[in-house]
Design a protein around this motif. Structure first.
Motif, mmCIF file in Angstrom:
data_model
loop_
_atom_site.group_PDB
_atom_site.id
_atom_site.type_symbol
_atom_site.label_atom_id
_atom_site.label_comp_id
_atom_site.label_asym_id
_atom_site.label_seq_id
_atom_site.Cartn_x
_atom_site.Cartn_y
_atom_site.Cartn_z
ATOM 1 N N THR A 1 -0.315 -13.812 -4.245
ATOM 2 C CA THR A 1 -1.157 -12.971 -3.385
ATOM 3 C C THR A 1 -1.957 -13.848 -2.418
ATOM 4 O OG1 THR A 1 -1.315 -11.479 -5.279
ATOM 5 C CG2 THR A 1 -2.768 -11.019 -3.417
ATOM 6 N N ALA A 2 -2.287 -15.060 -2.845
ATOM 7 C CA ALA A 2 -2.974 -16.004 -1.942
ATOM 8 C C ALA A 2 -2.096 -16.313 -0.739
ATOM 9 C CB ALA A 2 -3.314 -17.288 -2.691
ATOM 10 N N LYS A 3 -0.795 -16.455 -0.987
ATOM 11 C CA LYS A 3 0.120 -16.749 0.118
ATOM 12 C C LYS A 3 0.194 -15.557 1.081
ATOM 13 C CE LYS A 3 4.630 -18.734 0.992
ATOM 14 N NZ LYS A 3 5.951 -19.026 0.417
ATOM 15 N N SER B 1 -5.163 -7.964 -3.715
ATOM 16 C CA SER B 1 -5.127 -8.254 -5.162
ATOM 17 C C SER B 1 -3.686 -8.171 -5.632
ATOM 18 C CB SER B 1 -5.975 -7.219 -5.928
ATOM 19 O OG SER B 1 -5.757 -7.334 -7.328
ATOM 20 N N PRO B 2 -3.324 -8.975 -6.628
ATOM 21 C CA PRO B 2 -2.047 -8.708 -7.284
ATOM 22 C C PRO B 2 -2.166 -7.388 -8.035
ATOM 23 C CG PRO B 2 -3.275 -10.381 -8.502
ATOM 24 C CD PRO B 2 -4.059 -10.088 -7.257
ATOM 25 N N THR B 3 -1.053 -6.746 -8.287
ATOM 26 C CA THR B 3 -1.078 -5.595 -9.194
ATOM 27 C C THR B 3 -0.876 -6.126 -10.607
ATOM 28 O OG1 THR B 3 -0.359 -3.972 -7.563
ATOM 29 C CG2 THR B 3 0.109 -3.468 -9.872
ATOM 30 N N THR C 1 -1.222 -5.650 -1.611
ATOM 31 C CA THR C 1 -1.037 -6.050 -3.007
ATOM 32 C C THR C 1 0.358 -6.615 -3.196
ATOM 33 O OG1 THR C 1 -1.205 -5.361 -5.328
ATOM 34 C CG2 THR C 1 -0.259 -3.760 -3.784
ATOM 35 N N ASN C 2 0.470 -7.531 -4.140
ATOM 36 C CA ASN C 2 1.750 -8.166 -4.476
ATOM 37 C C ASN C 2 2.000 -7.975 -5.969
ATOM 38 O OD1 ASN C 2 3.942 -10.285 -3.817
ATOM 39 N ND2 ASN C 2 2.972 -11.053 -5.658
ATOM 40 N N SER C 3 3.294 -7.774 -6.306
ATOM 41 C CA SER C 3 3.626 -7.773 -7.737
ATOM 42 C C SER C 3 5.087 -8.132 -7.937
ATOM 43 C CB SER C 3 3.289 -6.428 -8.398
ATOM 44 O OG SER C 3 4.328 -5.497 -8.223
ATOM 45 N N GLN D 1 6.579 -8.169 -2.694
ATOM 46 C CA GLN D 1 7.177 -8.371 -4.028
ATOM 47 C C GLN D 1 7.545 -9.828 -4.184
ATOM 48 O OE1 GLN D 1 10.734 -9.061 -4.495
ATOM 49 N NE2 GLN D 1 10.367 -9.332 -6.692
ATOM 50 N N SER D 2 7.097 -10.427 -5.287
ATOM 51 C CA SER D 2 7.472 -11.817 -5.560
ATOM 52 C C SER D 2 8.256 -11.884 -6.871
ATOM 53 C CB SER D 2 6.230 -12.710 -5.638
ATOM 54 O OG SER D 2 5.347 -12.247 -6.627
ATOM 55 N N ASP D 3 9.287 -12.748 -6.869
ATOM 56 C CA ASP D 3 10.060 -12.968 -8.092
ATOM 57 C C ASP D 3 9.249 -13.820 -9.066
ATOM 58 O OD1 ASP D 3 12.071 -11.620 -6.776
ATOM 59 O OD2 ASP D 3 13.116 -13.448 -6.146
HETATM 60 C C1 LIG Z 1 -1.777 -9.577 -16.493
HETATM 61 C C2 LIG Z 1 -0.593 -9.297 -15.611
HETATM 62 C C3 LIG Z 1 -0.226 -7.979 -15.403
HETATM 63 C C4 LIG Z 1 0.849 -7.680 -14.552
HETATM 64 N N1 LIG Z 1 1.149 -6.378 -14.295
HETATM 65 C C5 LIG Z 1 2.133 -6.081 -13.410
HETATM 66 C C6 LIG Z 1 2.393 -4.733 -13.032
HETATM 67 O O1 LIG Z 1 1.722 -3.796 -13.437
HETATM 68 N N2 LIG Z 1 3.402 -4.509 -12.153
HETATM 69 C C7 LIG Z 1 4.188 -5.526 -11.662
HETATM 70 O O2 LIG Z 1 5.098 -5.253 -10.903
HETATM 71 N N3 LIG Z 1 3.920 -6.816 -11.975
HETATM 72 C C8 LIG Z 1 2.914 -7.113 -12.806
HETATM 73 N N4 LIG Z 1 2.622 -8.426 -13.096
HETATM 74 C C9 LIG Z 1 3.307 -9.479 -12.349
HETATM 75 C C10 LIG Z 1 2.445 -9.951 -11.181
HETATM 76 O O3 LIG Z 1 2.122 -8.875 -10.318
HETATM 77 C C11 LIG Z 1 3.172 -11.018 -10.380
HETATM 78 O O4 LIG Z 1 3.380 -12.145 -11.214
HETATM 79 C C12 LIG Z 1 2.411 -11.436 -9.138
HETATM 80 O O5 LIG Z 1 3.208 -12.331 -8.401
HETATM 81 C C13 LIG Z 1 1.102 -12.110 -9.473
HETATM 82 O O6 LIG Z 1 0.434 -12.409 -8.272
HETATM 83 P P1 LIG Z 1 -0.499 -13.696 -8.176
HETATM 84 O O7 LIG Z 1 0.418 -14.901 -8.218
HETATM 85 O O8 LIG Z 1 -1.206 -13.561 -6.874
HETATM 86 O O9 LIG Z 1 -1.414 -13.642 -9.362
HETATM 87 C C14 LIG Z 1 1.585 -8.738 -13.949
HETATM 88 C C15 LIG Z 1 1.205 -10.064 -14.205
HETATM 89 C C16 LIG Z 1 0.134 -10.346 -15.010
HETATM 90 C C17 LIG Z 1 -0.269 -11.786 -15.232
#
Ligand SMILES: Cc1cc2nc3c(=O)[nH]c(=O)nc-3n(C[C@H](O)[C@H](O)[C@H](O)COP(=O)(O)O)c2cc1C
Length: 186
Positions: free
Chosen positions: A15-17, A60-62, A96-98, A152-154
């Motif tokens: 998410t920082a990126k 924020s990340p999700t 948001t990213n996830s 979306q990130s892998d």
């Molecule tokens: C505590 C936690 C909960 C997460 N919940 C979800 C989620 O609800 N949906 C999803 O797609 N990914 C979920 N993920 C994956 C993160 O969204 C993903 O790794 C994302 O790249 C994290 O972003 P960041 O590197 O900025 O923290 C979760 C990861 C963590 C650590």
């Protein structure tokens, strides 16, 4: 000069990126100054930057279907600003990213909208058309989000994911929010 702040949390750098690309989009608009703020670095000086900003973009990340606890801690701390409606009529946006394509990212963006409305802000969505072949990783807005930006990130390091198309989508959005802030602060 119009001031745009990007305030974000990122646990693992993805998410920082995205936030950096939103900032690039803001910086591409003439007469606009950007401020990139991690919620983990918030202090009196950054609260002051937010107080003076014409727009604030939340990121924020999700995590577990919503904004991360670190972001929520920042949001709860901003209740002090809410008491005086210090952010009223500022422009707001969010991203948001996830990991998953959906991953319930919409819950995070909808929370940002509610959060911005509580502060009396003016929400700006994304106007980037959705992908026509969503499976094509090169298409802009491939996740298909208009409330704000979804990326979306892998499960890989942030230097290789999210893909360039998502980062460009974030950059375009940064410019869009900055343009609105500039118009409203003219
Ligand atoms: C505590 C936690 C909960 C997460 N919940 C979800 C989620 O609800 N949906 C999803 O797609 N990914 C979920 N993920 C994956 C993160 O969204 C993903 O790794 C994302 O790249 C994290 O972003 P960041 O590197 O900025 O923290 C979760 C990861 C963590 C650590």
């Amino acid at each position: 000069m119009t001031q745009v702040a990007i305030v974000y949390h990122s646990g693992y750098g993805h998410t920082a990126k995205v936030a950096e690309f939103v900032q690039q989009g803001v910086d591409a608009v003439e007469g606009v100054q950007s401020h990139l703020i991690s919620v983990n670095d918030v202090n009196d000086a950054t609260w002051d930057v937010l107080a003076k900003a014409d727009a604030i973009i939340f990121g924020s990340p999700t995590y577990m279907g919503g904004a991360s606890a670190d972001f929520k801690k920042f949001a709860d701390a901003s209740s002090k600003v809410w008491f005086s409606q210090g952010w009223k009529n500022k422009v707001a946006g969010g991203f948001t990213n996830s990991l998953s394509m959906s991953g319930d990212k919409l819950s995070t963006l909808q929370y940002f909208v509610t959060y911005a409305m509580q502060h009396g802000m003016i929400w700006v969505g994304s106007a980037t058309p959705g992908a026509q072949k969503p499976g094509d990783v090169a298409e802009l807005n491939r996740v298909g989000s208009w409330v704000g930006v979804m990326t979306q990130s892998d499960n890989a390091p942030a230097d290789v994911t999210p893909p360039a198309s998502d980062l460009e989508t974030a950059k375009i959005y940064g410019s869009r929010v900055a343009e609105f802030a500039k118009k409203l602060s003219a």
